[in-house]
Design an enzyme around this catalytic site. Structure first.
Site, mmCIF file in Angstrom:
data_model
loop_
_atom_site.group_PDB
_atom_site.id
_atom_site.type_symbol
_atom_site.label_atom_id
_atom_site.label_comp_id
_atom_site.label_asym_id
_atom_site.label_seq_id
_atom_site.Cartn_x
_atom_site.Cartn_y
_atom_site.Cartn_z
ATOM 1 N N GLU A 268 -5.547 -5.013 10.856
ATOM 2 C CA GLU A 268 -4.601 -3.872 10.696
ATOM 3 C C GLU A 268 -4.819 -2.778 11.577
ATOM 4 O O GLU A 268 -5.989 -2.393 12.721
ATOM 5 C CB GLU A 268 -4.617 -2.709 9.797
ATOM 6 C CG GLU A 268 -4.113 -3.639 8.263
ATOM 7 C CD GLU A 268 -3.534 -2.004 7.368
ATOM 8 O OE1 GLU A 268 -2.419 -2.548 6.587
ATOM 9 O OE2 GLU A 268 -4.143 -1.006 7.052
ATOM 10 N N GLY B 190 2.397 1.674 10.992
ATOM 11 C CA GLY B 190 3.047 3.088 11.006
ATOM 12 C C GLY B 190 4.599 3.118 12.624
ATOM 13 O O GLY B 190 4.771 4.346 12.040
ATOM 14 N N HIS C 147 -9.707 1.591 4.685
ATOM 15 C CA HIS C 147 -8.135 1.781 5.085
ATOM 16 C C HIS C 147 -8.502 2.435 6.882
ATOM 17 O O HIS C 147 -9.002 3.017 6.354
ATOM 18 C CB HIS C 147 -7.332 1.627 4.319
ATOM 19 C CG HIS C 147 -5.987 1.982 4.936
ATOM 20 N ND1 HIS C 147 -5.719 3.217 5.927
ATOM 21 C CD2 HIS C 147 -4.603 1.064 5.116
ATOM 22 C CE1 HIS C 147 -4.072 2.856 6.566
ATOM 23 N NE2 HIS C 147 -3.594 1.820 5.771
ATOM 24 N N ASN D 185 0.613 -0.918 0.050
ATOM 25 C CA ASN D 185 -0.195 0.032 0.168
ATOM 26 C C ASN D 185 1.181 1.752 0.010
ATOM 27 O O ASN D 185 1.740 1.488 0.583
ATOM 28 C CB ASN D 185 -0.803 -0.197 0.991
ATOM 29 C CG ASN D 185 -1.538 1.100 1.158
ATOM 30 O OD1 ASN D 185 -1.609 1.958 0.293
ATOM 31 N ND2 ASN D 185 -2.370 1.548 2.579
ATOM 32 N N SER E 117 2.976 -2.443 10.608
ATOM 33 C CA SER E 117 4.623 -2.052 10.526
ATOM 34 C C SER E 117 4.965 -3.903 10.508
ATOM 35 O O SER E 117 6.314 -4.401 11.057
ATOM 36 C CB SER E 117 4.700 -1.964 12.526
ATOM 37 O OG SER E 117 4.703 -0.458 12.832
ATOM 38 N N GLU F 24 -6.876 4.551 7.979
ATOM 39 C CA GLU F 24 -6.281 6.615 7.615
ATOM 40 C C GLU F 24 -7.560 6.871 6.826
ATOM 41 O O GLU F 24 -8.044 7.986 7.428
ATOM 42 C CB GLU F 24 -5.557 6.219 6.618
ATOM 43 C CG GLU F 24 -4.099 5.930 7.095
ATOM 44 C CD GLU F 24 -2.998 5.801 6.392
ATOM 45 O OE1 GLU F 24 -3.008 5.237 5.566
ATOM 46 O OE2 GLU F 24 -1.771 4.722 7.210
ATOM 47 N N LYS G 265 -0.203 4.129 -0.316
ATOM 48 C CA LYS G 265 0.069 5.986 0.379
ATOM 49 C C LYS G 265 0.048 6.894 -0.192
ATOM 50 O O LYS G 265 0.093 6.449 -1.678
ATOM 51 C CB LYS G 265 0.133 5.537 1.572
ATOM 52 C CG LYS G 265 -0.496 4.200 3.018
ATOM 53 C CD LYS G 265 -0.071 4.607 4.057
ATOM 54 C CE LYS G 265 -0.077 3.314 5.215
ATOM 55 N NZ LYS G 265 -0.735 3.606 6.407
HETATM 56 P P1 PGA Z 1 3.259 0.873 7.761
HETATM 57 O O1 PGA Z 1 1.404 0.605 6.996
HETATM 58 O O2 PGA Z 1 2.739 -0.550 6.987
HETATM 59 O O3 PGA Z 1 3.642 1.682 6.368
HETATM 60 O O4 PGA Z 1 3.161 -0.075 9.028
HETATM 61 C C1 PGA Z 1 0.522 -0.850 6.900
HETATM 62 C C2 PGA Z 1 -0.565 -0.022 6.380
HETATM 63 O O5 PGA Z 1 -1.585 0.783 6.835
HETATM 64 O O6 PGA Z 1 -1.557 -0.297 5.116
#
Ligand code: PGA
Length: 250
Positions: free
Chosen positions: A164, A170, A93, A10, A209, A95, A12
């Site tokens: 997630e 992150g 997601h 992803n 992560s 976010e 982003k």
């Molecule tokens: P990350 O993000 O691997 O940077 O923690 C995962 C995600 O949000 O899909």
């Protein structure tokens, strides 16, 4: 039953024209691992160029609007994603659930719109840190699933779930293998109840992560059928060891 693992990146809000070379590098290296499905979900504006650059390698979107078309300024429909060359999309997601205030009902409508067009879907769920600390992570995620799972009669395209935990995205923090096992087991049960005969085959990805250093341990957890990878998917150097770990996990 061991399912073929799916490792999806992803990106982003990362990626400019220059980064097409990284997509090409990831696609080329992924062809060495036919035992793993690999995909990259890139910013919408890169989809068409990415899909042309790596024919046959799955390129996806990161969101989709639930409507077929209409007065929705700035939004992108499932048919637009397909038209640009995408074969999958992320929906729900955290976010977006947070910053765009997306509800479970909206996420469900997006998933149904995408599946109905033949786009595969990675549907994300996950709890906030306070919820985990209160001991309510499993019921919270199951309630999210109940509200967001699509009606499977709409399509033959693939549905996958990504668990997630919001606090792991992150941050470098990752749940313990037993916490992941508990959650993925609960999600599996919900999927088999909801989609009899099919729920066993729906891949459940872990996200948050995932890195080269922890991927093998995560892939060894029961009911972990792959990963949704953010930061570590931006370069072939970080991403390919994760794909290799998925291949090693069989
Ligand atoms: P990350 O993000 O691997 O940077 O923690 C995962 C995600 O949000 O899909």
């Amino acid at each position: 039953m061991a399912l073929k693992k799916l490792v999806a990146g992803n990106w982003k809000m990362h990626g400019l024209s220059n980064d097409l070379a990284e997509i090409e590098a990831i696609a080329a290296a992924s062809s060495e691992y036919p035992e793993v499905d690999v995909a990259l979900c890139v910013p919408a504006i890169l989809i068409e160029r990415a899909a042309r650059a790596v024919p046959g390698f799955p390129i996806g979107g990161q969101d989709v609007h639930h409507a077929e078309k209409g007065a929705h300024t700035g939004c992108i429909s499932a048919r637009m994603l397909l038209d640009a060359g995408a074969v999958l999309t992320i929906v729900g997601h955290s976010e977006r659930r947070d910053a765009q205030r997306e509800s479970d009902a909206e996420v469900r409508a997006k998933a149904e719109a995408a599946l109905g067009c033949g786009l595969s879907v990675i549907l994300c769920v996950g709890e906030m840190l306070e919820v985990r600390e209160q001991g309510a992570a499993v019921p919270t995620v199951l309630a999210q699933l109940d509200g967001s799972l699509p009606d499977r009669s709409t399509s033959d395209a693939e549905l996958a779930i990504a668990y997630e935990p919001v606090w792991a995205i992150g941050t470098g923090k990752v749940p313990t293998p037993s916490e992941i096992a508990e959650m993925h087991g609960a999600i599996r049960k919900r999927l088999t109840d909801r989609y009899p005969g099919e729920g066993e085959r729906i891949r459940i990805l872990y996200g948050g992560s995932v890195k080269p250093s922890n991927a093998a341990e995560i892939f060894a957890v029961p009911n972990v059928d792959g990963a949704l990878v953010g930061g570590a998917s931006l370069s072939a150097g970080d991403f390919m060891p994760i794909v290799a770990a998925a291949a090693g996990a069989g």
